[in-house]
Design a protein around this motif. Sequence first.
Motif, PDB file in Angstrom:
ATOM      1  N   ASP A  58     -14.906   5.176   9.372  1.00 36.40           N
ATOM      2  CA  ASP A  58     -16.272   4.226   9.174  1.00 36.40           C
ATOM      3  C   ASP A  58     -15.113   3.043   9.401  1.00 36.40           C
ATOM      4  OD1 ASP A  58     -19.069   3.546   7.148  1.00 36.40           O
ATOM      5  OD2 ASP A  58     -18.587   4.247   9.311  1.00 36.40           O
ATOM      6  N   ARG A  59     -13.948   2.888   8.451  1.00 37.83           N
ATOM      7  CA  ARG A  59     -13.404   2.094   8.212  1.00 37.83           C
ATOM      8  C   ARG A  59     -12.604   1.536   9.511  1.00 37.83           C
ATOM      9  NH1 ARG A  59      -8.930   3.559   3.601  1.00 37.83           N
ATOM     10  NH2 ARG A  59      -8.131   1.890   4.890  1.00 37.83           N
ATOM     11  N   LEU A  60     -12.319   2.579  10.393  1.00 39.91           N
ATOM     12  CA  LEU A  60     -11.767   2.417  11.811  1.00 39.91           C
ATOM     13  C   LEU A  60     -12.078   1.445  12.470  1.00 39.91           C
ATOM     14  CD1 LEU A  60      -9.023   3.879  13.029  1.00 39.91           C
ATOM     15  CD2 LEU A  60     -10.467   5.331  13.982  1.00 39.91           C
ATOM     16  N   ARG A  61     -13.912   2.109  12.162  1.00 43.78           N
ATOM     17  CA  ARG A  61     -14.517   0.973  13.032  1.00 43.78           C
ATOM     18  C   ARG A  61     -15.110  -0.237  12.991  1.00 43.78           C
ATOM     19  NH1 ARG A  61     -17.374   6.596  14.701  1.00 43.78           N
ATOM     20  NH2 ARG A  61     -16.232   7.116  16.390  1.00 43.78           N
ATOM     21  N   ALA A  62     -15.609  -0.001  11.286  1.00 47.45           N
ATOM     22  CA  ALA A  62     -15.498  -1.586  11.059  1.00 47.45           C
ATOM     23  C   ALA A  62     -14.208  -2.186  11.117  1.00 47.45           C
ATOM     24  CB  ALA A  62     -16.013  -1.819   8.985  1.00 47.45           C
ATOM     25  N   PRO A  63     -14.687  -3.441  11.689  1.00 50.51           N
ATOM     26  CA  PRO A  63     -13.127  -5.006  12.006  1.00 50.51           C
ATOM     27  C   PRO A  63     -12.904  -5.034  10.194  1.00 50.51           C
ATOM     28  CG  PRO A  63     -15.913  -6.233  12.143  1.00 50.51           C
ATOM     29  CD  PRO A  63     -15.652  -4.832  12.345  1.00 50.51           C
ATOM     30  N   ARG A  64     -11.237  -4.539  10.070  1.00 54.11           N
ATOM     31  CA  ARG A  64     -10.464  -4.860   8.478  1.00 54.11           C
ATOM     32  C   ARG A  64     -10.454  -6.317   8.636  1.00 54.11           C
ATOM     33  NH1 ARG A  64      -5.079  -3.901   8.012  1.00 54.11           N
ATOM     34  NH2 ARG A  64      -4.334  -5.899   9.810  1.00 54.11           N
ATOM     35  N   PRO A  65     -10.733  -6.121   7.268  1.00 48.69           N
ATOM     36  CA  PRO A  65     -11.601  -7.687   7.133  1.00 48.69           C
ATOM     37  C   PRO A  65     -10.427  -8.497   7.122  1.00 48.69           C
ATOM     38  CG  PRO A  65     -10.854  -6.064   4.683  1.00 48.69           C
ATOM     39  CD  PRO A  65     -11.039  -5.237   6.316  1.00 48.69           C
ATOM     40  N   TRP A  91      -3.586  -5.313  -0.376  1.00 47.13           N
ATOM     41  CA  TRP A  91      -4.927  -4.421  -0.154  1.00 47.13           C
ATOM     42  C   TRP A  91      -5.827  -3.759  -1.203  1.00 47.13           C
ATOM     43  CZ3 TRP A  91      -7.575  -6.329   3.767  1.00 47.13           C
ATOM     44  CH2 TRP A  91      -6.880  -6.750   4.706  1.00 47.13           C
ATOM     45  N   GLU A  92      -4.704  -3.598  -2.256  1.00 50.45           N
ATOM     46  CA  GLU A  92      -5.091  -3.226  -3.441  1.00 50.45           C
ATOM     47  C   GLU A  92      -6.147  -4.443  -4.348  1.00 50.45           C
ATOM     48  OE1 GLU A  92      -1.981   0.544  -5.212  1.00 50.45           O
ATOM     49  OE2 GLU A  92      -2.090  -0.615  -6.582  1.00 50.45           O
ATOM     50  N   THR A  93      -5.709  -5.426  -4.171  1.00 51.23           N
ATOM     51  CA  THR A  93      -6.506  -6.344  -5.028  1.00 51.23           C
ATOM     52  C   THR A  93      -7.982  -6.785  -4.442  1.00 51.23           C
ATOM     53  OG1 THR A  93      -5.459  -8.252  -4.215  1.00 51.23           O
ATOM     54  CG2 THR A  93      -3.900  -7.156  -5.758  1.00 51.23           C
ATOM     55  N   LYS A  94      -7.535  -6.243  -3.072  1.00 52.73           N
ATOM     56  CA  LYS A  94      -8.727  -6.825  -2.549  1.00 52.73           C
ATOM     57  C   LYS A  94     -10.025  -5.855  -2.249  1.00 52.73           C
ATOM     58  CE  LYS A  94      -7.924 -10.287   0.798  1.00 52.73           C
ATOM     59  NZ  LYS A  94      -8.800 -11.089   0.504  1.00 52.73           N
ATOM     60  N   LYS A  95      -9.662  -4.934  -2.598  1.00 55.38           N
ATOM     61  CA  LYS A  95     -10.044  -3.633  -3.298  1.00 55.38           C
ATOM     62  C   LYS A  95     -11.378  -3.554  -4.938  1.00 55.38           C
ATOM     63  CE  LYS A  95      -7.714  -0.095  -0.961  1.00 55.38           C
ATOM     64  NZ  LYS A  95      -7.304   0.921  -1.916  1.00 55.38           N
ATOM     65  N   ALA A  96     -10.182  -3.778  -5.783  1.00 51.93           N
ATOM     66  CA  ALA A  96     -10.713  -3.815  -6.451  1.00 51.93           C
ATOM     67  C   ALA A  96     -11.933  -5.064  -6.948  1.00 51.93           C
ATOM     68  CB  ALA A  96      -9.009  -5.112  -7.540  1.00 51.93           C
TER      69      ALA A  96
END
Lengths: 138, 138, 138, 138, 138, 138
Positions: A11-18, A133-138
């Motif tokens: 899923d993450r692969l397909r969804a364009p990474r923010p 990217w950790e801060t983005k997930k948080a």
Amino acid sequence: MLLARMFNALDRLRAPRPVSAHCDLPCGVYDPAQARVEAESIKAIMEKFNASDDPYFRDRATLIKEQRAEECNHHLDVLWYQYFQPAHLEKYPQLHELFWSTKKLTSQAKRANDVAIADQLLAKINEIADIFWETKKA
Amino acid sequence: MLLARMFNALDRLRAPRPVSAHCDLPCGVYDPAQARVEAESIKAIMEKFNASDDPYFRDRATLIKEQRAEECNHHLDVLWYQYFQPAHLEKYPQLHELFWSTKKLTSQAKRANDVAIADQLLAKINEIADIFWETKKA
Amino acid sequence: MLLARMFNALDRLRAPRPVSAHCDLPCGVYDPAQARVEAESIKAIMEKFNASDDPYFRDRATLIKEQRAEECNHHLDVLWYQYFQPAHLEKYPQLHELFWSTKKLTSQAKRANDVAIADQLLAKINEIADIFWETKKA
Amino acid sequence: MLLARMFNALDRLRAPRPVSAHCDLPCGVYDPAQARVEAESIKAIMEKFNASDDPYFRDRATLIKEQRAEECNHHLDVLWYQYFQPAHLEKYPQLHELFWSTKKLTSQAKRANDVAIADQLLAKINEIADIFWETKKA
Amino acid sequence: MLLARMFNALDRLRAPRPVSAHCDLPCGVYDPAQARVEAESIKAIMEKFNASDDPYFRDRATLIKEQRAEECNHHLDVLWYQYFQPAHLEKYPQLHELFWSTKKLTSQAKRANDVAIADQLLAKINEIADIFWETKKA
Amino acid sequence: MLLARMFNALDRLRAPRPVSAHCDLPCGVYDPAQARVEAESIKAIMEKFNASDDPYFRDRATLIKEQRAEECNHHLDVLWYQYFQPAHLEKYPQLHELFWSTKKLTSQAKRANDVAIADQLLAKINEIADIFWETKKA
Ligand code: NI
Ligand code: NI
Ligand code: NI
Ligand code: NI
Ligand code: NI
Ligand code: NI
């Protein structure tokens, strides 16, 4: 479980990474890839410099590497003082030292053609990216 | 089969994607992400412009969007005339028209705050990226 | 004693103060005045912005302040990652935080026309300058 | 009398000197130190160039000196056509010739690594600074 | 006779006019057209600004005019301190004043949208161009 | 008839040719002379590079040529994606290929000091200029 995680990964692969840029509006878009691309370019230039003995080619490599290192430093700068906030610093107290030493590496990358410097620069940028990217997930 | 493709996908997910910049040395490093990040920034700026009625904020958004669109156009330019070669043109005869219309969209993105323009710009950059990565695999 | 110190002070007044720029050669020339001059300009622009109700003048003030703040940030950056060395950090452990908060103020100075922000920016640059000149004397 | 002048001098020493930048708003902030810092950098680069026989270092010195000279010329330009007014020209009719010959020296400083050129450039910038500060007192 | 001169004129029409740029190498290529093109652009922007009442369009016009005026000033600068030599100054003692007042007009062109300013700027650039081409013929 | 055409030609010689710049406002001012002047500069730099055996001069020539080629490419870019419209493309279907190959020549002009490359670049720019002025007359 494994399968579920794999599907998530797909899923993450397909969804364009923010994606992420900068501007101090702020537009809110940032991406460590901007610094990383420049660092990859620095490494490639060093390799080509070392593989050549043409003074004209080496001149051009030198001036272009100077610009790429400046761009790399700029993108790091934007992440450090525009993106990261006090709350991030509390959770990742190593951030100041990490950015400082990474930026110091852009200076060293200008001053020599030692590919090991470029590799260290890339490794540091990856460290920064992981935190980002950790801060983005948080 | 599906599982195999999924593992491949996971592999690609883990392996750092080969990155790309530019410089006309040439260093050989290119990446459509550079243009895409700027286009994402353009879109975010438009949204913030439209959501605000503060003339000062709008002024700043306007000048920053102008710069981001210029950067976006620059990264597209590098891909078009530095990266792509006659052999690519033969295989993808649409490239000239594709870049021209994408660059025209950077002009339009400067001239207005219509998010649909930014979306079209992003779609075009994705088209370019798809071709780019196909040529890399070849 | 007092007289002697006064004569010394006069001497320093007459002798051109050792100046400083930057370049990452490194040329070894640095001077916090470069950042300070830009911050003074930022403050003056804010004052003129606030005193005017002409939208055209305000537009120009906005874009020019954006550039001055960018220059200010650049000169701070040079001092932080080019001039200061690990030994300085040991003696002045507050340096990272000091630069980070000063650079954050350049962002705030872009985003508003609050003269208090410019005053804080100038005060921070003076703090940096004091440390800088102490390290020069050492 | 002497003592009084000395105290005045000390006062001036302590009071932060009114700084100056530029921008054509105009913000009203100008300072000849901006040109002088760049000229000091030019001189230091020349010395380092002459002391080295490493072609890579010399390449970098060459390109960085080119940029510093360009910056120096820019700061001189701002003083000449933005700061100085017809009334100044009347009082200091040598201004045009002074700026012209100083700017010519920035060209010469690009074209060679003769430290005497940098010294002449610094002397000319001091002449300009003296006139500048006289007009400020007036 | 007349016919001969007319044929010469036609010849000059067809032969690409000797062009001119700059760079302080010096490359020896200079052309007042570079400044003139920017001044024409300034005039066109003013006209479009005055014809519009859209604040967004006017913002963009303002920032773009600022850049064009800066470019115009830069091209004038190159002619003044790089191209013109002491011998030219002797023959055309008005040169310093001419350039100074022309560059002052680029400041004024930034500060307002009065087309008369742009016309004066263009007239001054033509004066400079006339002298320039005379020195070329000499 | 011939005489009439000659008088017309003379007329065009005297009347200042309508000039052109750019900016994406758009201001509507464009002129292929901007690209051509830079290409002439590139050619002159190559000739001076080839005539010199001073490594310092050659370094400077190399970095200045890099900048001039970048400027040349930029002016071509403006014509291609800002000036030319779909209707022009219909009438001159060779435009995309023409610009692409011309821009490729700016890359080659950076990478070597072969004057033949500069001559080809100038010839291509003349082709573009011919089409440009035809569309202006239409
Ligand atoms: Ni942003
Ligand atoms: Ni590259
Ligand atoms: Ni330096
Ligand atoms: Ni100013
Ligand atoms: Ni030149
Ligand atoms: Ni324009």
